[in-house]
Write a protein that holds these residues in place. Sequence first.
Motif, PDB file in Angstrom:
ATOM      1  N   ASN A  22       8.731  -4.825   3.380  1.00 15.25           N
ATOM      2  CA  ASN A  22       9.312  -3.922   2.371  1.00 15.25           C
ATOM      3  C   ASN A  22       9.166  -2.448   2.773  1.00 15.25           C
ATOM      4  O   ASN A  22       8.841  -1.597   1.962  1.00 15.25           O
ATOM      5  CB  ASN A  22       8.690  -4.154   0.997  1.00 15.25           C
ATOM      6  N   GLY A  23       9.391  -2.184   4.042  1.00 16.76           N
ATOM      7  CA  GLY A  23       9.347  -0.811   4.528  1.00 16.76           C
ATOM      8  C   GLY A  23       7.961  -0.281   4.839  1.00 16.76           C
ATOM      9  O   GLY A  23       7.810   0.878   5.216  1.00 16.76           O
ATOM     10  N   VAL A  24       6.940  -1.100   4.680  1.00 14.27           N
ATOM     11  CA  VAL A  24       5.560  -0.674   4.941  1.00 14.27           C
ATOM     12  C   VAL A  24       5.073  -1.360   6.210  1.00 14.27           C
ATOM     13  O   VAL A  24       5.167  -2.583   6.340  1.00 14.27           O
ATOM     14  CB  VAL A  24       4.630  -1.041   3.752  1.00 14.27           C
ATOM     15  N   HIS A  25       4.545  -0.560   7.144  1.00 14.13           N
ATOM     16  CA  HIS A  25       3.997  -1.113   8.383  1.00 14.13           C
ATOM     17  C   HIS A  25       2.681  -1.814   8.045  1.00 14.13           C
ATOM     18  O   HIS A  25       1.713  -1.185   7.621  1.00 14.13           O
ATOM     19  CB  HIS A  25       3.758  -0.013   9.416  1.00 14.13           C
ATOM     20  N   ALA A  58      -2.692  -0.656   4.324  1.00 16.79           N
ATOM     21  CA  ALA A  58      -1.334  -0.378   4.801  1.00 16.79           C
ATOM     22  C   ALA A  58      -0.588   0.505   3.811  1.00 16.79           C
ATOM     23  O   ALA A  58       0.109   1.446   4.209  1.00 16.79           O
ATOM     24  CB  ALA A  58      -0.576  -1.692   5.014  1.00 16.79           C
ATOM     25  N   LEU A  59      -0.747   0.236   2.514  1.00 16.67           N
ATOM     26  CA  LEU A  59      -0.087   1.069   1.499  1.00 16.67           C
ATOM     27  C   LEU A  59      -0.617   2.500   1.522  1.00 16.67           C
ATOM     28  O   LEU A  59       0.153   3.448   1.395  1.00 16.67           O
ATOM     29  CB  LEU A  59      -0.280   0.469   0.107  1.00 16.67           C
ATOM     30  N   LYS A  60      -1.918   2.657   1.714  1.00 14.34           N
ATOM     31  CA  LYS A  60      -2.512   3.997   1.761  1.00 14.34           C
ATOM     32  C   LYS A  60      -1.971   4.799   2.932  1.00 14.34           C
ATOM     33  O   LYS A  60      -1.709   5.995   2.808  1.00 14.34           O
ATOM     34  CB  LYS A  60      -4.040   3.914   1.856  1.00 14.34           C
ATOM     35  N   LYS A  61      -1.800   4.156   4.062  1.00 15.07           N
ATOM     36  CA  LYS A  61      -1.263   4.848   5.235  1.00 15.07           C
ATOM     37  C   LYS A  61       0.201   5.216   5.038  1.00 15.07           C
ATOM     38  O   LYS A  61       0.669   6.207   5.570  1.00 15.07           O
ATOM     39  CB  LYS A  61      -1.406   3.972   6.480  1.00 15.07           C
ATOM     40  N   HIS A  62       0.920   4.392   4.290  1.00 13.81           N
ATOM     41  CA  HIS A  62       2.362   4.567   4.121  1.00 13.81           C
ATOM     42  C   HIS A  62       2.703   5.606   3.046  1.00 13.81           C
ATOM     43  O   HIS A  62       3.660   6.356   3.189  1.00 13.81           O
ATOM     44  CB  HIS A  62       3.006   3.222   3.759  1.00 13.81           C
ATOM     45  N   ALA A  63       1.929   5.627   1.976  1.00 12.16           N
ATOM     46  CA  ALA A  63       2.280   6.439   0.812  1.00 12.16           C
ATOM     47  C   ALA A  63       1.631   7.820   0.848  1.00 12.16           C
ATOM     48  O   ALA A  63       0.556   8.000   1.407  1.00 12.16           O
ATOM     49  CB  ALA A  63       1.843   5.708  -0.454  1.00 12.16           C
ATOM     50  N   THR A  64       2.312   8.777   0.224  1.00 16.64           N
ATOM     51  CA  THR A  64       1.693  10.080  -0.007  1.00 16.64           C
ATOM     52  C   THR A  64       0.679   9.900  -1.139  1.00 16.64           C
ATOM     53  O   THR A  64       0.661   8.883  -1.820  1.00 16.64           O
ATOM     54  CB  THR A  64       2.742  11.125  -0.422  1.00 16.64           C
ATOM     55  N   SER A  78       0.558  -4.445  -6.892  1.00 20.74           N
ATOM     56  CA  SER A  78       0.198  -5.833  -7.146  1.00 20.74           C
ATOM     57  C   SER A  78       1.337  -6.773  -6.764  1.00 20.74           C
ATOM     58  O   SER A  78       1.115  -7.807  -6.135  1.00 20.74           O
ATOM     59  CB  SER A  78      -0.161  -6.002  -8.623  1.00 20.74           C
ATOM     60  N   ALA A  79       2.562  -6.402  -7.116  1.00 24.30           N
ATOM     61  CA  ALA A  79       3.728  -7.225  -6.764  1.00 24.30           C
ATOM     62  C   ALA A  79       3.916  -7.263  -5.248  1.00 24.30           C
ATOM     63  O   ALA A  79       4.212  -8.318  -4.680  1.00 24.30           O
ATOM     64  CB  ALA A  79       4.976  -6.683  -7.444  1.00 24.30           C
ATOM     65  N   PHE A  80       3.738  -6.112  -4.600  1.00 24.48           N
ATOM     66  CA  PHE A  80       3.847  -6.026  -3.143  1.00 24.48           C
ATOM     67  C   PHE A  80       2.853  -6.989  -2.489  1.00 24.48           C
ATOM     68  O   PHE A  80       3.201  -7.765  -1.603  1.00 24.48           O
ATOM     69  CB  PHE A  80       3.578  -4.579  -2.693  1.00 24.48           C
ATOM     70  N   ILE A  81       1.606  -6.941  -2.960  1.00 28.67           N
ATOM     71  CA  ILE A  81       0.567  -7.772  -2.358  1.00 28.67           C
ATOM     72  C   ILE A  81       0.797  -9.253  -2.666  1.00 28.67           C
ATOM     73  O   ILE A  81       0.610 -10.101  -1.793  1.00 28.67           O
ATOM     74  CB  ILE A  81      -0.830  -7.297  -2.802  1.00 28.67           C
ATOM     75  N   ASP A  82       1.252  -9.562  -3.876  1.00 25.85           N
ATOM     76  CA  ASP A  82       1.548 -10.958  -4.209  1.00 25.85           C
ATOM     77  C   ASP A  82       2.646 -11.521  -3.313  1.00 25.85           C
ATOM     78  O   ASP A  82       2.546 -12.642  -2.807  1.00 25.85           O
ATOM     79  CB  ASP A  82       1.960 -11.097  -5.669  1.00 25.85           C
ATOM     80  N   GLU A  83       3.698 -10.746  -3.098  1.00 26.47           N
ATOM     81  CA  GLU A  83       4.800 -11.188  -2.228  1.00 26.47           C
ATOM     82  C   GLU A  83       4.329 -11.328  -0.782  1.00 26.47           C
ATOM     83  O   GLU A  83       4.700 -12.274  -0.084  1.00 26.47           O
ATOM     84  CB  GLU A  83       5.968 -10.209  -2.306  1.00 26.47           C
ATOM     85  N   LEU A  84       3.532 -10.380  -0.341  1.00 25.42           N
ATOM     86  CA  LEU A  84       2.995 -10.424   1.019  1.00 25.42           C
ATOM     87  C   LEU A  84       2.093 -11.645   1.205  1.00 25.42           C
ATOM     88  O   LEU A  84       2.150 -12.323   2.229  1.00 25.42           O
ATOM     89  CB  LEU A  84       2.225  -9.137   1.320  1.00 25.42           C
ATOM     90  N   PHE A  85       1.297 -11.946   0.195  1.00 25.58           N
ATOM     91  CA  PHE A  85       0.409 -13.111   0.248  1.00 25.58           C
ATOM     92  C   PHE A  85       1.224 -14.405   0.326  1.00 25.58           C
ATOM     93  O   PHE A  85       0.923 -15.291   1.119  1.00 25.58           O
ATOM     94  CB  PHE A  85      -0.513 -13.120  -0.966  1.00 25.58           C
TER      95      PHE A  85
END
Length: 118
Positions: A22-25, A58-64, A78-85
Amino acid sequence: GTCKTTMLYHVALHSALPREFNGVHVGGQDRSVLFVDLDNSFNLPRFREILDHLAYSALKKHATEQQLGSLLQDDCASAFIDELFSLTLSRLMLVPCATPKQLFKVLKETHGVEQATI
């Protein structure tokens, strides 16, 4: 202990996680993982805990800072992590083996399957 299981979970996660999600490395290897559990002790909550930590990093590195604050307040993280999981688990094949005979059978059956790279 000596954190052998934790290290193994990290290796499995880094292998199964996507490079980008989802656009996050995320930094994974986009691989399928065969996890042979010799003592029936695979700990899914611990596996999820490690994935959560990797995903938040990963989110911390990606987001301001401002984006990160809103991500953590909303259910977006939470949704991002659930989908990633879910994606990561779909790449994990957990095989319990209680006896050496079962282990040998699994190894024999998986011979020739795509080679894992670690």
